[in-house]
Design an enzyme around this catalytic site. Structure first.
Site, PDB file in Angstrom:
ATOM      1  N   HIS A 112      -3.938  -4.959   0.250  1.00 22.47           N
ATOM      2  CA  HIS A 112      -3.490  -5.526   1.527  1.00 22.47           C
ATOM      3  C   HIS A 112      -3.577  -7.051   1.503  1.00 22.47           C
ATOM      4  O   HIS A 112      -4.630  -7.618   1.818  1.00 22.47           O
ATOM      5  CB  HIS A 112      -4.352  -4.989   2.670  1.00 22.47           C
ATOM      6  CG  HIS A 112      -4.072  -3.572   3.006  1.00 22.47           C
ATOM      7  ND1 HIS A 112      -3.367  -3.195   4.123  1.00 22.47           N
ATOM      8  CD2 HIS A 112      -4.384  -2.420   2.357  1.00 22.47           C
ATOM      9  CE1 HIS A 112      -3.267  -1.872   4.158  1.00 22.47           C
ATOM     10  NE2 HIS A 112      -3.874  -1.384   3.095  1.00 22.47           N
ATOM     11  N   GLU A 122      -2.437  -8.942   3.637  1.00 24.57           N
ATOM     12  CA  GLU A 122      -2.557  -9.362   5.037  1.00 24.57           C
ATOM     13  C   GLU A 122      -3.969  -9.195   5.585  1.00 24.57           C
ATOM     14  O   GLU A 122      -4.239  -9.539   6.734  1.00 24.57           O
ATOM     15  CB  GLU A 122      -1.549  -8.594   5.903  1.00 24.57           C
ATOM     16  CG  GLU A 122      -1.901  -7.162   6.200  1.00 24.57           C
ATOM     17  CD  GLU A 122      -1.692  -6.168   5.060  1.00 24.57           C
ATOM     18  OE1 GLU A 122      -1.855  -4.961   5.321  1.00 24.57           O
ATOM     19  OE2 GLU A 122      -1.380  -6.570   3.931  1.00 24.57           O
ATOM     20  N   CYS A 181       0.834  -1.200   0.000  1.00 23.48           N
ATOM     21  CA  CYS A 181       0.000   0.000   0.000  1.00 23.48           C
ATOM     22  C   CYS A 181       0.878   1.263   0.000  1.00 23.48           C
ATOM     23  O   CYS A 181       1.447   1.607  -1.020  1.00 23.48           O
ATOM     24  CB  CYS A 181      -1.002  -0.047   1.148  1.00 23.48           C
ATOM     25  SG  CYS A 181      -2.393   1.078   0.933  1.00 23.48           S
TER      26      CYS A 181
END
Length: 187
Positions: A168, A170, A79
């Site tokens: 993202h 994650e 990001c």
């Protein structure tokens, strides 16, 4: 050891957790609590530049770390980290036409680098209001992923082990996030 530079974002700890689950030793340091000399002394095997709530200009040591370690140490930007990589090499970071905060969307990718072996298209979670201006991305980068609207969602340096993703991996809503991060770890 992976040095994870924290740009004051809670998602940093999700990245930490995912990398630890993949068997990596991870050291997290905030972007204003270490110097370039500190990073050189740590001699990380890999560097990850985390997401963050600001622009690359406000990402502390992140820009200097990218400048110094590009071509020496593998770097992944997530990001804000992705935007910081592009900015260091001369790209402009601009406001997105549509703000994406906590929204999933499909991205199409080249199947290279961190995208090796992943579903295509890949459903990912996006939290951003800024993007790389595609007209300014230097030739030393290839675009590895795009949104349905054609926005840059992934970049990879043509020579250095340097890669970024706008989304993202994650986030729990991102598909195959562990595998994407494992692809970075295992090369």
């Amino acid at each position: 050891m992976i040095l994870l530079i924290d740009n004051y974002d809670s998602f940093t700890w999700n990245l930490y957790q995912y990398f630890c689950e993949l068997g990596a030793e991870v050291l997290v340091r905030r972007n204003d609590e270490l110097t370039l000399a500190d990073i050189i002394s740590l001699a990380p095997a890999k560097i990850v530049i985390s997401p963050g709530p600001c622009t690359p200009d406000e990402s502390g040591i992140s820009l200097a770390a990218i400048r110094h370690f590009s071509g020496q140490t593998p770097i992944l930007g997530v990001c804000l980290g992705h935007q910081a990589i592009a900015q260091v090499f001369g790209a402009a970071i601009v406001r997105a036409a549509k703000v994406m905060h906590g929204k999933t969307s499909p991205v199409s990718h080249t199947g290279q680098g961190v995208f090796l072996g992943l579903n295509n298209p890949l459903t990912v979670t996006r939290y951003h209001s800024l993007l790389i201006d595609p007209r300014t991305l230097p030739e030393c980068f290839e675009v590895t992923a795009r949104s349905e609207e054609g926005e840059i969602m992934g970049i990879r340096h043509r020579v250095f082990d340097l890669e970024g993703v706008q989304f993202h991996p994650e986030s729990i809503l991102s598909e195959q996030g562990h595998q994407l991060l494992a692809n970075f770890l295992n090369r």
